[in-house]
Scaffold this motif. Structure first.
Motif, PDB file in Angstrom:
ATOM      1  N   UNK A 161     -39.475 -62.767 -37.677  1.00 49.76           N
ATOM      2  CA  UNK A 161     -38.831 -63.196 -38.924  1.00 49.76           C
ATOM      3  C   UNK A 161     -39.667 -64.213 -39.707  1.00 49.76           C
ATOM      4  N   UNK A 162     -40.713 -64.758 -39.059  1.00 54.19           N
ATOM      5  CA  UNK A 162     -41.508 -65.781 -39.714  1.00 54.19           C
ATOM      6  C   UNK A 162     -42.105 -65.285 -41.018  1.00 54.19           C
ATOM      7  N   UNK A 163     -41.895 -66.013 -42.098  1.00 53.21           N
ATOM      8  CA  UNK A 163     -42.427 -65.652 -43.404  1.00 53.21           C
ATOM      9  C   UNK A 163     -41.622 -64.600 -44.142  1.00 53.21           C
ATOM     10  N   UNK A 178     -30.160 -68.791 -53.185  1.00 55.10           N
ATOM     11  CA  UNK A 178     -30.354 -67.347 -53.328  1.00 55.10           C
ATOM     12  C   UNK A 178     -31.154 -66.734 -52.182  1.00 55.10           C
ATOM     13  N   UNK A 179     -31.980 -67.545 -51.507  1.00 55.58           N
ATOM     14  CA  UNK A 179     -32.794 -66.980 -50.429  1.00 55.58           C
ATOM     15  C   UNK A 179     -33.278 -68.098 -49.517  1.00 55.58           C
ATOM     16  N   UNK A 180     -33.591 -67.719 -48.273  1.00 56.93           N
ATOM     17  CA  UNK A 180     -34.147 -68.661 -47.309  1.00 56.93           C
ATOM     18  C   UNK A 180     -35.282 -67.972 -46.564  1.00 56.93           C
ATOM     19  N   UNK A 229     -31.406 -57.991 -38.719  1.00 57.33           N
ATOM     20  CA  UNK A 229     -31.946 -58.338 -40.024  1.00 57.33           C
ATOM     21  C   UNK A 229     -31.076 -59.345 -40.768  1.00 57.33           C
ATOM     22  N   UNK A 230     -30.121 -59.933 -40.073  1.00 54.43           N
ATOM     23  CA  UNK A 230     -29.191 -60.852 -40.723  1.00 54.43           C
ATOM     24  C   UNK A 230     -29.420 -62.288 -40.236  1.00 54.43           C
ATOM     25  N   UNK A 231     -29.060 -63.240 -41.084  1.00 53.12           N
ATOM     26  CA  UNK A 231     -29.170 -64.656 -40.748  1.00 53.12           C
ATOM     27  C   UNK A 231     -27.876 -65.367 -41.131  1.00 53.12           C
ATOM     28  N   UNK A 232     -27.517 -66.335 -40.337  1.00 51.99           N
ATOM     29  CA  UNK A 232     -26.366 -67.196 -40.624  1.00 51.99           C
ATOM     30  C   UNK A 232     -26.820 -68.641 -40.474  1.00 51.99           C
ATOM     31  N   UNK A 249     -21.265 -72.230 -45.159  1.00 54.36           N
ATOM     32  CA  UNK A 249     -22.089 -71.429 -44.257  1.00 54.36           C
ATOM     33  C   UNK A 249     -22.794 -70.368 -45.106  1.00 54.36           C
ATOM     34  N   UNK A 250     -24.110 -70.266 -44.930  1.00 56.36           N
ATOM     35  CA  UNK A 250     -24.898 -69.292 -45.692  1.00 56.36           C
ATOM     36  C   UNK A 250     -25.149 -68.057 -44.835  1.00 56.36           C
ATOM     37  N   UNK A 251     -24.987 -66.897 -45.413  1.00 56.84           N
ATOM     38  CA  UNK A 251     -25.284 -65.649 -44.715  1.00 56.84           C
ATOM     39  C   UNK A 251     -26.179 -64.787 -45.596  1.00 56.84           C
ATOM     40  N   UNK A 252     -27.055 -64.042 -44.971  1.00 60.81           N
ATOM     41  CA  UNK A 252     -27.956 -63.216 -45.757  1.00 60.81           C
ATOM     42  C   UNK A 252     -28.624 -62.140 -44.923  1.00 60.81           C
TER      43      UNK A 252
END
Length: 539
Positions: free
Chosen positions: A399-401, A414-416, A509-512, A532-535
């Protein structure tokens, strides 16, 4: 004010020779670089038991309080100083209400110069902000009432006035329900009015007025003070000083207003500022405790001076929220400067009384020869724990980068993106077309700066909306993988008592991303407002 209301909610070198008196001790001391003008001395040479200091350090680390720094001075010599990493000797700390004691000192200097008088009427300094109708209580309000927290308000004015553009106008508009001087009520707005009054008469902000009169003589190079929307220093809070500067400030008061051979503020002011001008009401007793017993057990019921609290043991102090202290013990010829993160400020003071006081003796000591070395080693190795876990995970390479696009959220993020190298991880958040980041060490604390929105946590319930000092925020961060899918980060804003815990959970492929701040951990009334951010990973 008692603690429940307040919150709602480098060791030193040690010489081998032992002196037989204070004069000999003074002759064998040396200056430690960066610690201002106070010379250093081995504790035993000035009658301090190294074992007592070690006991205090052990008690602090075993307690629910989180210590950040401590300096102890005896007979004008620093005998111990330590900072729990990532806190550092050269980084100023947010003092919260300990700022009031410095504000009171500015008033004392202005009185010494003949610019102010204790019985000056407050409304006379603010003709443009005074209300159309001035009642008898407002007309009777004097400078001494601001200094002693006896304005007569029914409640602390601070959360009200700090939501306005003109704080002085808002303060003067608050109803004064008791005759000034008759009732003690802790009110940081009164300290703000002291700052505004000094600025009115000297034509410059408090910090500029104090630069040649207090800060420069005490060797305080880096003093930063927040301001209201109209450019007036907040007075009752918002000052940042190093722990060493706090120690020297305490020494100034221990030596009755003298420092470096110069009378900074008059002896008469020191005497009046640090004696009990008013007594606190016997309120705030725990359930089942007789309120009349509070003076025997509570350091919040010993009386209040001019922006200083009286303590048990015939001591006095300046203090600030979350455990910021400058404690002066005249009978023991000792100053203790202490910064921390706690809500139980009485409990923290109790540890000082229980552990340090028995080790303060009248004459130099012959100690266990190994004790000073143990103290030196202990002070040199102080650190706060970093997150527990591994420094590596298979997920880092995957997931790096990679950019994760976030679901719509109240932060507007909008993004992390997480960036990894062998020793660190950078958390990068995109908000409103701007990228902000925090870099955390995977092998220990990593220091830097951030302009990430929402940092650091703020205790707005106590002092209302804050006016931030300009520029990025200093942060020291560390991270660890608590499992292959969970990255835990701790962001410590080491100019403040506060920190954030940020947990990133990876699932395919998801992040919380979940945020939790240290104020919420201590006081549930201060809720975490960041969602809480989800993406999902962008393709």
């Amino acid at each position: 004010m008692n603690p429940p209301r307040r919150f709602v909610l480098a060791g030193l070198g040690v010489g081998a020779a032992m002196a037989t008196g204070r004069a000999a001790a003074a002759a064998q001391t040396r200056h430690a670089p960066g610690w201002g003008d106070l010379p250093t001395a081995p504790p035993e040479k000035v009658g301090v038991d190294s074992g007592a200091i070690l006991d205090l350090l052990a008690a602090l680390e075993a307690s629910p309080h989180e210590p950040h720094s401590i300096m102890i001075a005896r007979d004008g010599h620093t005998v111990a100083g330590g900072w729990w990493a990532p806190y550092r000797a050269d980084v100023p700390q947010l003092l919260y209400s300990l700022s009031k004691s410095v504000t009171g000192t500015a008033v004392g200097i202005a009185i010494d110069e003949g610019r102010l008088h204790l019985d000056d009427r407050v409304i006379d300094f603010f003709p443009e902000q005074r209300p159309a109708t001035v009642d008898a209580n407002l007309a009777a309000l004097r400078l001494r009432h601001l200094l002693t927290m006896t304005v007569g308000h029914g409640a602390d004015s601070t959360p009200i006035i700090t939501r306005e553009q003109d704080w002085a106008r808002a303060f003067l508009a608050q109803p004064i329900v008791h005759a000034p001087g008759s009732v003690f009520l802790y009110d940081s707005g009164a300290s703000y009015m002291l700052s505004a009054t000094v600025q009115k008469v000297v034509g410059k902000p408090l910090d500029a007025y104090l630069r040649p009169r207090l800060f420069d003589p005490l060797g305080i190079a880096d003093a930063r003070w927040a301001t209201c929307p109209m450019g007036i220093n907040t007075g009752g809070w918002g000052l940042k000083l190093t722990t060493g500067a706090l120690s020297r400030f305490g020494q100034l008061y221990l030596d009755q207003g003298r420092y470096g051979g110069r009378q900074i503020v008059s002896r008469s002011w020191v005497a009046e500022a640090t004696r009990a001008q008013v007594r606190q009401p016997l309120t705030g007793a725990p359930p089942g405790v007789d309120p009349s017993a509070l003076p025997a057990t509570s350091d919040w019921h010993q009386g209040y001076g001019y922006q200083f609290w009286r303590c048990r043991h015939d001591a006095f102090r300046g203090d600030g929220a979350f455990g910021q202290y400058c404690i002066v013990l005249p009978d023991k010829r000792t100053v203790v400067a202490l910064t921390s993160c706690t809500l139980d400020m009485q409990g923290l003071l109790n540890l000082v009384w229980q552990n340090l006081l028995p080790g303060l003796r009248e004459a130099p000591l012959t100690s266990d020869p190994a004790a000073p070395a143990r103290l030196r080693d202990k002070l040199a190795g102080l650190t706060l724990p970093v997150p527990k876990g591994a420094s590596r995970s298979p997920e880092a390479a995957r997931i790096g980068g990679r950019r994760f696009v976030l679901e719509p959220n109240a932060m507007g993020a909008v993004a992390v993106t997480l960036h990894f190298d062998d020793a660190s991880c950078a958390f990068e958040l995109e908000i409103a077309g701007r990228r902000s980041s925090v870099r955390a060490g995977l092998d220990g604390w990593r220091e830097g700066f951030t302009d990430l929105p929402g940092t650091p946590p703020e205790f707005t319930e106590l002092i209302g909306a804050l006016n931030r000092m300009p520029g990025p925020i200093r942060v020291a961060a560390a991270a660890a993988w608590s499992s292959n899918q969970v990255l835990d980060m701790q962001w410590r804003y080491n100019e403040t008592p506060h920190f954030d815990v940020v947990t990133c959970t990876i699932g395919g492929d998801h992040i919380r991303i979940a945020f939790s701040n240290s104020i919420t951990k201590l006081a549930a009334a201060h809720r975490e407002i960041r969602p809480v951010l989800t993406g999902r990973m962008a393709t």
